[in-house]
Design a protein around this motif. Structure first.
Motif, PDB file in Angstrom:
ATOM      1  N   SER A 192     -19.888   5.910  12.107  1.00 32.39           N
ATOM      2  CA  SER A 192     -20.721   5.932  10.910  1.00 32.39           C
ATOM      3  C   SER A 192     -20.948   4.503  10.409  1.00 32.39           C
ATOM      4  O   SER A 192     -20.465   3.531  10.999  1.00 32.39           O
ATOM      5  CB  SER A 192     -20.038   6.765   9.821  1.00 32.39           C
ATOM      6  OG  SER A 192     -18.873   6.105   9.345  1.00 32.39           O
ATOM      7  N   SER A 193     -21.682   4.377   9.317  1.00 27.41           N
ATOM      8  CA  SER A 193     -21.926   3.056   8.734  1.00 27.41           C
ATOM      9  C   SER A 193     -20.622   2.414   8.268  1.00 27.41           C
ATOM     10  O   SER A 193     -20.467   1.184   8.313  1.00 27.41           O
ATOM     11  CB  SER A 193     -22.899   3.176   7.559  1.00 27.41           C
ATOM     12  OG  SER A 193     -22.388   4.045   6.560  1.00 27.41           O
ATOM     13  N   TRP A 194     -19.657   3.247   7.827  1.00 27.54           N
ATOM     14  CA  TRP A 194     -18.348   2.714   7.441  1.00 27.54           C
ATOM     15  C   TRP A 194     -17.661   2.074   8.645  1.00 27.54           C
ATOM     16  O   TRP A 194     -17.071   0.995   8.545  1.00 27.54           O
ATOM     17  CB  TRP A 194     -17.472   3.835   6.872  1.00 27.54           C
ATOM     18  CG  TRP A 194     -17.829   4.217   5.470  1.00 27.54           C
ATOM     19  CD1 TRP A 194     -18.768   5.126   5.087  1.00 27.54           C
ATOM     20  CD2 TRP A 194     -17.284   3.675   4.273  1.00 27.54           C
ATOM     21  NE1 TRP A 194     -18.826   5.205   3.712  1.00 27.54           N
ATOM     22  CE2 TRP A 194     -17.921   4.331   3.190  1.00 27.54           C
ATOM     23  CE3 TRP A 194     -16.307   2.724   3.998  1.00 27.54           C
ATOM     24  CZ2 TRP A 194     -17.613   4.048   1.863  1.00 27.54           C
ATOM     25  CZ3 TRP A 194     -15.991   2.452   2.670  1.00 27.54           C
ATOM     26  CH2 TRP A 194     -16.643   3.096   1.623  1.00 27.54           C
ATOM     27  N   GLY A 195     -17.738   2.746   9.786  1.00 22.78           N
ATOM     28  CA  GLY A 195     -17.110   2.216  10.990  1.00 22.78           C
ATOM     29  C   GLY A 195     -17.725   0.904  11.439  1.00 22.78           C
ATOM     30  O   GLY A 195     -17.018  -0.032  11.845  1.00 22.78           O
ATOM     31  N   TYR A 196     -19.058   0.823  11.340  1.00 24.03           N
ATOM     32  CA  TYR A 196     -19.716  -0.434  11.699  1.00 24.03           C
ATOM     33  C   TYR A 196     -19.293  -1.559  10.763  1.00 24.03           C
ATOM     34  O   TYR A 196     -19.142  -2.714  11.183  1.00 24.03           O
ATOM     35  CB  TYR A 196     -21.241  -0.263  11.668  1.00 24.03           C
ATOM     36  CG  TYR A 196     -21.751   0.730  12.687  1.00 24.03           C
ATOM     37  CD1 TYR A 196     -21.243   0.745  13.983  1.00 24.03           C
ATOM     38  CD2 TYR A 196     -22.737   1.655  12.362  1.00 24.03           C
ATOM     39  CE1 TYR A 196     -21.700   1.651  14.922  1.00 24.03           C
ATOM     40  CE2 TYR A 196     -23.209   2.572  13.291  1.00 24.03           C
ATOM     41  CZ  TYR A 196     -22.680   2.570  14.572  1.00 24.03           C
ATOM     42  OH  TYR A 196     -23.137   3.462  15.501  1.00 24.03           O
ATOM     43  N   ALA A 197     -19.093  -1.216   9.481  1.00 23.30           N
ATOM     44  CA  ALA A 197     -18.621  -2.224   8.526  1.00 23.30           C
ATOM     45  C   ALA A 197     -17.199  -2.660   8.855  1.00 23.30           C
ATOM     46  O   ALA A 197     -16.863  -3.851   8.769  1.00 23.30           O
ATOM     47  CB  ALA A 197     -18.697  -1.661   7.103  1.00 23.30           C
ATOM     48  N   GLU A 209     -19.322 -10.451   4.857  1.00 19.97           N
ATOM     49  CA  GLU A 209     -19.549 -10.592   3.417  1.00 19.97           C
ATOM     50  C   GLU A 209     -20.935 -11.140   3.129  1.00 19.97           C
ATOM     51  O   GLU A 209     -21.595 -10.743   2.167  1.00 19.97           O
ATOM     52  CB  GLU A 209     -18.480 -11.504   2.825  1.00 19.97           C
ATOM     53  CG  GLU A 209     -18.452 -11.512   1.308  1.00 19.97           C
ATOM     54  CD  GLU A 209     -17.255 -12.241   0.761  1.00 19.97           C
ATOM     55  OE1 GLU A 209     -16.952 -12.075  -0.432  1.00 19.97           O
ATOM     56  OE2 GLU A 209     -16.604 -12.988   1.530  1.00 19.97           O
ATOM     57  N   ALA A 210     -21.392 -12.047   3.981  1.00 18.80           N
ATOM     58  CA  ALA A 210     -22.739 -12.605   3.812  1.00 18.80           C
ATOM     59  C   ALA A 210     -23.813 -11.534   4.005  1.00 18.80           C
ATOM     60  O   ALA A 210     -24.906 -11.623   3.425  1.00 18.80           O
ATOM     61  CB  ALA A 210     -22.960 -13.740   4.798  1.00 18.80           C
ATOM     62  N   MET A 211     -23.509 -10.499   4.804  1.00 20.38           N
ATOM     63  CA  MET A 211     -24.448  -9.399   5.022  1.00 20.38           C
ATOM     64  C   MET A 211     -24.390  -8.346   3.930  1.00 20.38           C
ATOM     65  O   MET A 211     -25.076  -7.325   4.004  1.00 20.38           O
ATOM     66  CB  MET A 211     -24.174  -8.745   6.380  1.00 20.38           C
ATOM     67  CG  MET A 211     -24.456  -9.645   7.575  1.00 20.38           C
ATOM     68  SD  MET A 211     -26.185 -10.124   7.685  1.00 20.38           S
ATOM     69  CE  MET A 211     -26.953  -8.549   8.032  1.00 20.38           C
ATOM     70  N   GLY A 212     -23.551  -8.570   2.918  1.00 21.15           N
ATOM     71  CA  GLY A 212     -23.494  -7.657   1.779  1.00 21.15           C
ATOM     72  C   GLY A 212     -22.413  -6.608   1.851  1.00 21.15           C
ATOM     73  O   GLY A 212     -22.395  -5.674   1.035  1.00 21.15           O
ATOM     74  N   ILE A 213     -21.489  -6.692   2.800  1.00 24.00           N
ATOM     75  CA  ILE A 213     -20.400  -5.723   2.926  1.00 24.00           C
ATOM     76  C   ILE A 213     -19.303  -6.073   1.934  1.00 24.00           C
ATOM     77  O   ILE A 213     -18.878  -7.229   1.846  1.00 24.00           O
ATOM     78  CB  ILE A 213     -19.844  -5.714   4.357  1.00 24.00           C
ATOM     79  CG1 ILE A 213     -20.910  -5.239   5.338  1.00 24.00           C
ATOM     80  CG2 ILE A 213     -18.603  -4.829   4.460  1.00 24.00           C
ATOM     81  CD1 ILE A 213     -20.496  -5.336   6.795  1.00 24.00           C
ATOM     82  N   ASP A 214     -18.867  -5.083   1.168  1.00 30.33           N
ATOM     83  CA  ASP A 214     -17.757  -5.272   0.234  1.00 30.33           C
ATOM     84  C   ASP A 214     -16.454  -5.267   1.038  1.00 30.33           C
ATOM     85  O   ASP A 214     -15.951  -4.208   1.417  1.00 30.33           O
ATOM     86  CB  ASP A 214     -17.756  -4.151  -0.808  1.00 30.33           C
ATOM     87  CG  ASP A 214     -16.771  -4.401  -1.952  1.00 30.33           C
ATOM     88  OD1 ASP A 214     -15.741  -5.067  -1.707  1.00 30.33           O
ATOM     89  OD2 ASP A 214     -17.022  -3.925  -3.068  1.00 30.33           O
ATOM     90  N   ILE A 215     -15.913  -6.437   1.294  1.00 30.40           N
ATOM     91  CA  ILE A 215     -14.760  -6.575   2.184  1.00 30.40           C
ATOM     92  C   ILE A 215     -13.563  -5.804   1.656  1.00 30.40           C
ATOM     93  O   ILE A 215     -12.939  -5.012   2.384  1.00 30.40           O
ATOM     94  CB  ILE A 215     -14.392  -8.065   2.371  1.00 30.40           C
ATOM     95  CG1 ILE A 215     -15.582  -8.852   2.920  1.00 30.40           C
ATOM     96  CG2 ILE A 215     -13.186  -8.190   3.304  1.00 30.40           C
ATOM     97  CD1 ILE A 215     -16.009  -8.479   4.285  1.00 30.40           C
TER      98      ILE A 215
END
Length: 355
Positions: A192-197, A209-215
């Protein structure tokens, strides 16, 4: 036939074959073999859940044994009968209302996972602001804190004496049902999108983080889910052995799980399954090396702990010569099988060239 239909039929066939194998095992395997296979299912759950944290999210956490401890004790306390509690808690009576609680097994196991996830959230909230070795030390310390608290809260956990007369579960269906459900849930999560993150954070936190992912949010989610499944595995371990005590969940137990995911491959659920079964079975097969034996007329005394020495050497060989493990980051998929046997290949469109 369309490749997607072929894969659907193969998946249904694999499910049917798994059911037949479990049915055969229930009917014809002895108690010892069944127990080993049930233990293998528990290690599959542990390996897959720790792989989510370390292999897919890149967090070097060593607190898995602590979450197992929480799950084992929660499920044991909820499922033991009031009569058993009265008999076992002879040093100090168990507090109310725990002395009267007597739950069915399956709700207790799920509750054990949820309580372990809650502890994972509490521990992860401060600890996940650290990285690498500092995170490993922090989670290792929290795992030991959990074990020490369990040892000293006598009116809840019975202290160092542990708990006995836990309702047993012996069915292969239960343990492997939980193992298969764990693998399926984690596979859906990772795809899922969570897994890709998670994978993006593992590969490069700054770029993610630069791509907007909340680390922090994604790390905390991964850590909490891993703690949930570790709690489930701990609960199942208690029902398999029918007794638990704090010494079962020392930090060395975490390194046994780490061995599984390193051998199987960091970032591969398939590798966790293969290595979980392989390590569990080999731990029993290699018991003979700890017993006295006669080798070509030479009498060799039994040396306790030789099994772990062999596994340590195996791990050393893997690290030195095959760092990716058995599967690396690869997963089992039907496309690879169909390509190998040449079934259901798509016809490539192209322009022919005349000679």
């Amino acid at each position: 036939m369309d490749r997607q239909k072929i894969k659907t039929f193969l998946t249904l066939g694999l499910v049917l074959l798994s059911c037949l194998v479990l049915f055969w095992g229930e009917q014809y395997l002895g108690k010892f073999s069944t127990r080993v296979l049930n233990l293998a299912a528990i290690f599959v759950i542990l390996g897959a859940s720790m792989n989510l944290v370390l292999g897919f999210t890149g967090m070097f956490s060593l607190g898995h044994a602590g979450f197992m401890c929480v799950g084992a004790y929660v499920s044991a306390i909820l499922t033991m009968s009031p009569e058993s509690k009265e008999m076992i808690y002879f040093m100090e009576p168990i507090i109310s209302p725990l002395d009267k609680i007597h739950w069915p097994v399956f709700p207790a196991i799920l509750t054990a996972g949820l309580v372990a996830a809650f502890f994972g959230f509490l521990i992860g909230f401060p600890a996940l602001r650290l990285r690498d070795d500092y995170l490993a030390i922090a989670t290792l310390g929290f795992g030991e804190i959990i074990r020490i608290i369990v040892t000293n809260t006598i009116s809840i956990t019975n202290g160092s004496l542990g708990l006995k007369n836990i309702p047993p579960i012996k069915s292969l269906w239960v343990y492997w049902g939980f193992a298969i459900a764990t693998i399926w849930i984690l596979k859906q999560l990772i795809n899922s999108s969570w897994g890709y993150a998670f994978k993006a954070i593992r590969d490069n936190e700054i770029a993610a983080e630069a791509m907007g992912i909340d680390i922090f949010k994604h790390k905390l989610m991964s850590f909490t889910i891993g703690a949930f499944f570790a709690g489930l595995a701990g609960a199942l371990m208690g029902h398999l052995i029918t007794s638990v005590d704090p010494t079962m969940f020392r930090f060395l137990f975490t390194f046994q799980i780490l061995l599984i995911i390193v051998l199987g491959g960091l970032g591969s659920l398939t590798g966790s399954v293969i290595a979980g079964v392989l390590v569990t079975v080999m731990m029993e097969v290699l018991r003979f090396v700890e017993q006295p034996m006669n080798l070509f007329g030479l009498q060799i005394p039994g040396i306790p702990g030789m099994r772990m020495v062999i596994f340590a050497l195996l791990l050393l060989v893997v690290i030195l010569f095959y760092r990716q493990g058995l599967m690396g980051t690869r997963e089992f998929n039907w496309d690879w099988v169909l390509d190998k046997v040449g079934v259901g290949r798509r016809k490539e469109k192209g322009v022919g060239v005349d000679g």
